[in-house]
Design a protein around this motif. Structure first.
Motif, mmCIF file in Angstrom:
data_model
loop_
_atom_site.group_PDB
_atom_site.id
_atom_site.type_symbol
_atom_site.label_atom_id
_atom_site.label_comp_id
_atom_site.label_asym_id
_atom_site.label_seq_id
_atom_site.Cartn_x
_atom_site.Cartn_y
_atom_site.Cartn_z
ATOM 1 N N LYS A 191 34.156 35.267 32.739
ATOM 2 C CA LYS A 191 33.317 34.182 33.244
ATOM 3 C C LYS A 191 34.195 33.067 33.792
ATOM 4 O O LYS A 191 33.921 32.488 34.842
ATOM 5 C CB LYS A 191 32.437 33.659 32.107
ATOM 6 C CG LYS A 191 31.441 32.607 32.535
ATOM 7 C CD LYS A 191 30.478 32.310 31.399
ATOM 8 C CE LYS A 191 29.482 31.228 31.830
ATOM 9 N NZ LYS A 191 28.582 30.880 30.738
ATOM 10 N N LEU A 192 35.294 32.803 33.065
ATOM 11 C CA LEU A 192 36.216 31.766 33.519
ATOM 12 C C LEU A 192 36.843 32.143 34.854
ATOM 13 O O LEU A 192 37.199 31.274 35.651
ATOM 14 C CB LEU A 192 37.325 31.566 32.477
ATOM 15 C CG LEU A 192 36.912 30.905 31.163
ATOM 16 C CD1 LEU A 192 38.074 30.957 30.192
ATOM 17 C CD2 LEU A 192 36.491 29.482 31.399
ATOM 18 N N ARG A 193 36.991 33.454 35.094
ATOM 19 C CA ARG A 193 37.592 33.891 36.337
ATOM 20 C C ARG A 193 36.582 34.007 37.465
ATOM 21 O O ARG A 193 36.891 34.500 38.531
ATOM 22 C CB ARG A 193 38.299 35.238 36.117
ATOM 23 C CG ARG A 193 39.647 35.078 35.431
ATOM 24 C CD ARG A 193 40.100 36.373 34.772
ATOM 25 N NE ARG A 193 41.405 36.240 34.175
ATOM 26 C CZ ARG A 193 41.672 35.555 33.059
ATOM 27 N NH1 ARG A 193 40.684 34.959 32.418
ATOM 28 N NH2 ARG A 193 42.895 35.478 32.582
ATOM 29 N N ARG B 201 37.947 41.495 23.680
ATOM 30 C CA ARG B 201 37.926 40.264 24.466
ATOM 31 C C ARG B 201 39.268 40.019 25.148
ATOM 32 O O ARG B 201 39.335 39.607 26.307
ATOM 33 C CB ARG B 201 37.568 39.087 23.549
ATOM 34 C CG ARG B 201 37.477 37.762 24.275
ATOM 35 C CD ARG B 201 37.015 36.659 23.369
ATOM 36 N NE ARG B 201 38.002 36.315 22.348
ATOM 37 C CZ ARG B 201 37.834 35.325 21.468
ATOM 38 N NH1 ARG B 201 36.716 34.625 21.500
ATOM 39 N NH2 ARG B 201 38.743 35.067 20.571
ATOM 40 N N ALA B 202 40.359 40.290 24.387
ATOM 41 C CA ALA B 202 41.684 40.074 24.968
ATOM 42 C C ALA B 202 41.955 41.058 26.092
ATOM 43 O O ALA B 202 42.604 40.725 27.089
ATOM 44 C CB ALA B 202 42.747 40.200 23.876
ATOM 45 N N PHE C 104 33.838 36.279 28.095
ATOM 46 C CA PHE C 104 34.211 34.874 28.300
ATOM 47 C C PHE C 104 35.339 34.708 29.321
ATOM 48 O O PHE C 104 35.250 33.903 30.254
ATOM 49 C CB PHE C 104 34.613 34.257 26.957
ATOM 50 C CG PHE C 104 34.910 32.800 27.018
ATOM 51 C CD1 PHE C 104 36.216 32.329 26.946
ATOM 52 C CD2 PHE C 104 33.892 31.876 27.158
ATOM 53 C CE1 PHE C 104 36.497 30.979 26.992
ATOM 54 C CE2 PHE C 104 34.161 30.518 27.202
ATOM 55 C CZ PHE C 104 35.470 30.069 27.124
ATOM 56 N N GLY C 105 36.408 35.485 29.142
ATOM 57 C CA GLY C 105 37.540 35.345 30.041
ATOM 58 C C GLY C 105 37.163 35.667 31.481
ATOM 59 O O GLY C 105 37.653 35.052 32.431
ATOM 60 N N GLY D 90 46.601 38.296 26.846
ATOM 61 C CA GLY D 90 45.466 38.366 25.940
ATOM 62 C C GLY D 90 45.968 38.275 24.515
ATOM 63 O O GLY D 90 46.926 38.944 24.149
ATOM 64 N N ASN E 257 47.042 28.556 29.688
ATOM 65 C CA ASN E 257 45.851 29.168 30.253
ATOM 66 C C ASN E 257 46.092 29.832 31.600
ATOM 67 O O ASN E 257 45.177 30.351 32.218
ATOM 68 C CB ASN E 257 44.707 28.140 30.346
ATOM 69 C CG ASN E 257 45.074 26.955 31.224
ATOM 70 O OD1 ASN E 257 46.253 26.681 31.433
ATOM 71 N ND2 ASN E 257 44.096 26.268 31.748
ATOM 72 N N LYS E 258 47.354 29.800 32.061
ATOM 73 C CA LYS E 258 47.639 30.447 33.336
ATOM 74 C C LYS E 258 48.593 31.616 33.182
ATOM 75 O O LYS E 258 49.172 32.092 34.150
ATOM 76 C CB LYS E 258 48.257 29.425 34.315
ATOM 77 C CG LYS E 258 47.357 28.263 34.645
ATOM 78 C CD LYS E 258 47.008 28.255 36.132
ATOM 79 C CE LYS E 258 46.250 27.012 36.580
ATOM 80 N NZ LYS E 258 45.197 26.581 35.677
ATOM 81 N N ILE F 122 40.234 40.886 30.164
ATOM 82 C CA ILE F 122 40.805 40.189 31.313
ATOM 83 C C ILE F 122 41.982 40.945 31.918
ATOM 84 O O ILE F 122 42.662 40.446 32.804
ATOM 85 C CB ILE F 122 41.268 38.765 30.932
ATOM 86 C CG1 ILE F 122 42.274 38.827 29.775
ATOM 87 C CG2 ILE F 122 40.090 37.910 30.580
ATOM 88 C CD1 ILE F 122 42.920 37.484 29.483
ATOM 89 N N THR G 104 41.916 28.819 25.526
ATOM 90 C CA THR G 104 43.042 28.540 26.420
ATOM 91 C C THR G 104 43.721 29.830 26.834
ATOM 92 O O THR G 104 44.024 30.054 28.002
ATOM 93 C CB THR G 104 44.072 27.646 25.700
ATOM 94 O OG1 THR G 104 43.417 26.501 25.201
ATOM 95 C CG2 THR G 104 45.183 27.234 26.642
ATOM 96 N N ASN G 105 43.941 30.690 25.858
ATOM 97 C CA ASN G 105 44.614 31.955 26.136
ATOM 98 C C ASN G 105 43.829 32.784 27.148
ATOM 99 O O ASN G 105 44.406 33.486 27.978
ATOM 100 C CB ASN G 105 44.787 32.704 24.815
ATOM 101 C CG ASN G 105 45.238 34.119 25.021
ATOM 102 O OD1 ASN G 105 44.456 35.055 24.930
ATOM 103 N ND2 ASN G 105 46.504 34.286 25.336
#
Lengths: 358, 304, 263
Positions: free
Chosen positions: A115-117, A160-161, A112-113, A92, A87-88, A164, B203-204
């Protein structure tokens, strides 16, 4: 459709090189990967092609961090990522199927990605809708995954990929679960998007037509090893090993003699591709389109067995005297003048070919 | 190139069936179903209808709402309330602990021997009820139960007290024994429905384990979890045998109230109260199961 | 991701705790039922009572017979009906499914409350043997049996098999008994085993309708000989567990594979 692998001006401003060095993955007694070494240039799209079990998906998953190598390293942009958790890694990934979160709308999935950031709602919605426009699904933003077709779902997964702005884009057989027609449309879409965004991309597939059609370079894999990494045309014209010659495109295996750096096949003397036998008897890998056919020859050496009409080109199956069946790809206007039982003279043109041990 | 027209051949004329024959054929194929439907009619439909009808009848067969009104009596309301507490608490405990056990078992992977054994064992334990379960706990926590005696002799603790096992607290402890395995059986499919691709995609995209569960895993599991909890509630609410064995006198919960209404020799009029109580039980269970069905549909849509 | 060492240790501890929680009452039944007076070792007196006590023995035999009869009636009633519905009257299948799953929503207690009138008739027509409980038990078993047989039927192409057999001249009876039935055996056996487990433990109907089956007899005897009743309960658990273990051996594994995990 290939471009020279130089980093284009990207919309995101980053494209990094990917380096897999001596990657090995052992499960019990199975060597899924056996010393795979691969260098991918920034902004390039490389396809990993091979039969199932060859290790291509394993390699991709190790690159993504979803699997750990037994030995070897992964580095991106010069940084060693082998020990970095999945996850780090700032990559994508598009999966084969079913990866969209069913309880979120399409736009929420794409965002989504972000939001996580920690991006605020307005900003990430803007980016998400923008990415959806890029893949042509702007209208579907507020629907749910189950309301979309397979092809549309994969486009959302791609958006989505990319949302980010990853340093590397990974595609794991993204088209395998789709209908044939959708597949051809979508693979061109993917290539268009990839060129526009400019991200370094690795794309796994077992379909050689896909790989040859859209990749900058294709890496053919077999039993955990890389057989050849080259642009599609080179792969086709100059296969480095017997496996590549057999896996990519169709082949006839015709007995041949190697003498003085040339091959003697069906009465003609033809140049060799590097990696061929040095001398002696062997099998020449002759492509159907390199087989010549003379219906008016006075010295025929083959009998026509059958003819398959495939549209612009036909396949003519010939029983060559003293050898097995040889298949020739012949333009249909010519093939139509032949009939089973005709005696013809069969040879090869001057395209360099690969000769392997019998 | 002209397209030649293809003429469809005229349909072959067949003799139409005789006018009565069609009806006979249709009815004929329903005849073999009669034993089944007949059986269900007598042994399932009639009893259920009897309950509903008798609940609004008095001793002589006339219409009355007296029985239904009796449901509002202190004793009946008390019993209902206790039933709700019993069912609710064991549903929550069973759901939480059972959900945890499900997760541990599912994480072993589909081919694990332990997992398959655990699921079969849960299948047995969930069917456990009634007499065997009551005796199991009497042998453990009863007055001369194994644990009671052990704690009595060595550290000198008396866990028997005044016989809490045979009251509501005891029922709660005992019911969990089959609620937890039932939860495992009902909830495991939902856990299995969590596709690994969702975890990997999250996770990705940068999610930690906690973020995955908070934003993807739990939201997706919530309808199934709540639905399973409702199923546990209905299961406990309708259970009779275990309580009947443990509690020999009194009616702390609705099912036992029904028992005394049926077996009471003192007041014959109590019989119809039993019907009203049974009707009440059907209504409660039907409502709960209806909600369960709705939640199940939501889950099915996501986890297809 | 779930295979980190810390997780595996925690999981091992968790599973062990759960296993202990479930094993303890069972073990205590074994201990309780074999305790000799004054803590002097083990005795199987309580277990012997199960066979020696006449009332108890008759009740146990009654329960075993009930199990057999229930399975028989369930198979005879449900299997042909379900096959017939699939083959000839598919439009009724929703109704059949609804009716078969109904006993899940209607508590046994409710059915028993309303069934006493019906059983008065049964008593009049057939007699008051405990074996008449068969009818009620088949109703209770219906949901589980239905699901089991239904999934077995869904796994094979009943329609094609039947058509093939019919085209070769088989009668409907032959189709059901000799073509379809052998192919759904696992489902039928599964239903049979669940039926046995249910019948051997059923108390609600038996006690409220005043029949002497094993569970009812065990409760009766618990008032005078607690050890014997616990022994009886443990014996029925052991029997049911053995049956269900045989059942799970018969079940074929259905392990799902996720796509794209091969190369």
């Amino acid at each position: 459709m290939t471009t020279t692998p130089t980093p284009p001006a990207t919309t995101t401003g980053r494209s990094l090189a990917v380096e897999l060095t001596d990657l090995t993955r052992v499960y019990g007694s199975v060597r899924a990967l056996d010393g795979l070494t691969l260098h991918i240039n920034p902004g390039e799209m490389v396809a990993l092609l091979g039969p199932s079990g060859c290790g291509k998906t394993t390699a991709l998953r190790i690159l993504a961090g979803l699997d750990q190598p037994t030995a070897g390293t992964v580095s991106v942009g010069g940084k060693d990522l082998t020990r970095v958790p999945a996850n780090k890694r700032d990559m994508g990934m598009v999966f084969q199927a079913y990866s969209l979160f069913p309880h979120m709308t399409v736009v929420d999935n794409v965002a989504f990605g972000l939001k996580l950031r920690g991006q605020d709602r307005a900003a990430r919605m803007r980016v998400a809708r923008d990415r959806l426009e890029l893949v042509g699904l702007g209208e579907q933003a507020d629907r749910y995954a189950s309301q979309l077709s397979g092809g549309q779902q994969q486009r959302v997964a791609l958006a989505r990929a990319l949302a980010i702005e990853p340093s590397v884009l990974l595609l794991d057989e993204p088209l395998s679960a789709l209908d044939a027609k959708v597949r051809t449309q979508l693979r061109d879409e993917i290539r268009r998007v990839q060129l526009e965004v400019g991200t370094t991309t690795v794309f796994v597939t077992h379909d050689q037509e896909e790989a040859l059609a859209i990749a900058d370079r294709v890496g053919v894999m077999n039993k955990g090893r890389l057989e050849q990494l080259a642009p599609p045309a080179e792969l086709y014209a100059s296969p480095a090993t017997r496996f590549v010659a057999e896996f990519v495109g169709l082949n006839n295996k015709v007995p041949a003699q190697v003498r003085d750096g040339r091959a003697e096949v069906l009465g003609s003397s033809v140049p060799l591709i590097a990696g061929s036998l040095d001398a002696g008897a062997g099998l020449a890998m002759v492509r159907p389109e390199s087989v010549t056919l003379d219906a008016r020859s006075s010295t025929p050496n083959a009998t026509v067995e059958s003819i398959n009409f495939l549209g612009p080109v036909s396949r003519v199956y010939l029983d060559v005297d003293g050898i097995d069946t040889v298949m020739a790809a012949v333009p249909s206007p010519v093939a139509v003048k032949l009939a089973p039982g005709d005696r013809v003279a069969v040879g090869v043109d001057s395209t360099p070919l690969l000769v392997v041990a019998a | 190139m002209a397209v030649t027209e293809v003429t469809t051949p005229a349909p072959v004329a067949g003799t139409p069936p005789a006018p009565g024959a069609g009806l006979k054929i249709a009815v004929g194929s329903y005849v073999p179903l009669l034993p089944f439907f007949g059986f269900l009619l007598i042994f399932l439909i009639v009893p259920t209808v009897t309950v509903v009808v008798s609940a609004v009848q008095d001793g002589e067969g006339g219409f009355t709402l007296g029985n239904v009104r009796a449901l509002t009596s202190d004793a009946a309301v008390n019993a209902l309330w206790n039933s709700i507490i019993l069912s609710g608490s064991t549903a929550i405990i069973g759901a939480v602990l059972g959900g945890l056990l499900s997760y541990l078992v599912v994480s072993l992977g589909p081919r694990s021997v332990i997992r398959r054994t655990a699921v079969s064992v849960c299948g047995v334990l969930a069917q456990f009820g009634g007499v065997t379960l009551a005796f199991a706990f009497i042998s453990l926590l009863g007055f001369s139960g194994v644990l009671t005696e052990a704690l009595r002799s060595w550290p000198g603790i008396d866990i028997w007290g005044s016989g809490w096992l045979f009251g509501l607290p005891g029922l709660i402890v005992v019911y969990c024994y089959f609620q937890i395995p039932l939860m495992v059986i009902v909830f495991t499919p939902a856990l299995e429905g969590l596709r690994p691709q969702w975890r990997e995609a999250a996770t990705n995209l940068g999610a930690t384990t906690a973020q995955y569960w908070r934003m993807v895993g739990f939201p997706l599991l919530t309808p199934a979890f709540l639905g399973s909890m409702l199923l546990l509630f209905a299961n406990a609410f309708a259970a009779y045998a275990t309580a009947a064995v443990l509690v020999s006198q009194g009616n702390p919960i609705s099912p036992l109230f029904i028992r005394s209404a049926l077996t009471s020799e003192i007041l014959l009029g109590q019989r119809n109260l039993g019907f009203a109580l049974a009707l009440q039980m059907v209504v409660v269970v039907a409502i709960v199961m209806g909600a369960y069905a709705l939640l199940l549909r939501r889950t099915a849509r996501w986890m297809r | 991701m779930t295979s980190t060492r810390g997780f595996r240790i925690a999981r091992g501890v968790g599973l062990t705790l759960f296993a202990a929680y479930f094993m303890v009452p069972l073990l205590s039944m074994l201990d309780f039922s074999t305790r000799a007076r004054g803590d002097e070792g083990r005795t199987f007196d309580a277990w012997r009572t199960l066979v020696e006590n006449e009332d108890l023995r008759e009740a146990i035999i009654a329960s075993l017979l009930l199990a057999v009869l229930t399975v028989a009636l369930m198979v005879v009633l449900l299997v042909p009906t379900m096959i017939w519905v699939r083959l000839r009257v598919p439009r009724v299948s929703r109704l059949v499914e609804f009716l078969c799953l109904l006993p899940l929503t209607i508590p046994a207690l409710v059915i028993v409350v309303g069934i006493s009138g019906v059983y008065a008739w049964v008593d009049y027509l057939i007699g008051d043997s405990a074996l008449t409980l068969t009818f009620a038990y088949v109703v209770l078993v219906l949901p589980y049996a239905y699901r089991s047989i239904d999934s077995a039927l869904s796994a094979i192409d009943v329609f094609t098999l039947a058509e093939a057999a019919r085209s070769l001249g088989a009668s409907w009876l032959t189709v059901i008994a000799r073509i379809v039935l052998p192919n759904i055996m696992t489902g039928v056996l599964s239903a049979a085993f669940i039926a046995v487990a249910l019948v051997l433990g059923e108390f609600t109907f038996a006690s409220l309708l005043h029949f002497d089956t094993m569970p009812v007899a065990l409760v009766q005897i618990s008032k005078t000989d607690a050890k014997a009743s616990v022994a009886g309960a443990l014996a029925s658990i052991i029997l049911i567990t053995l049956l269900l273990m045989v059942l799970s051996l018969l079940h074929r594994d259905r392990v799902t594979r996720t796509p794209g995990q091969e190369s």
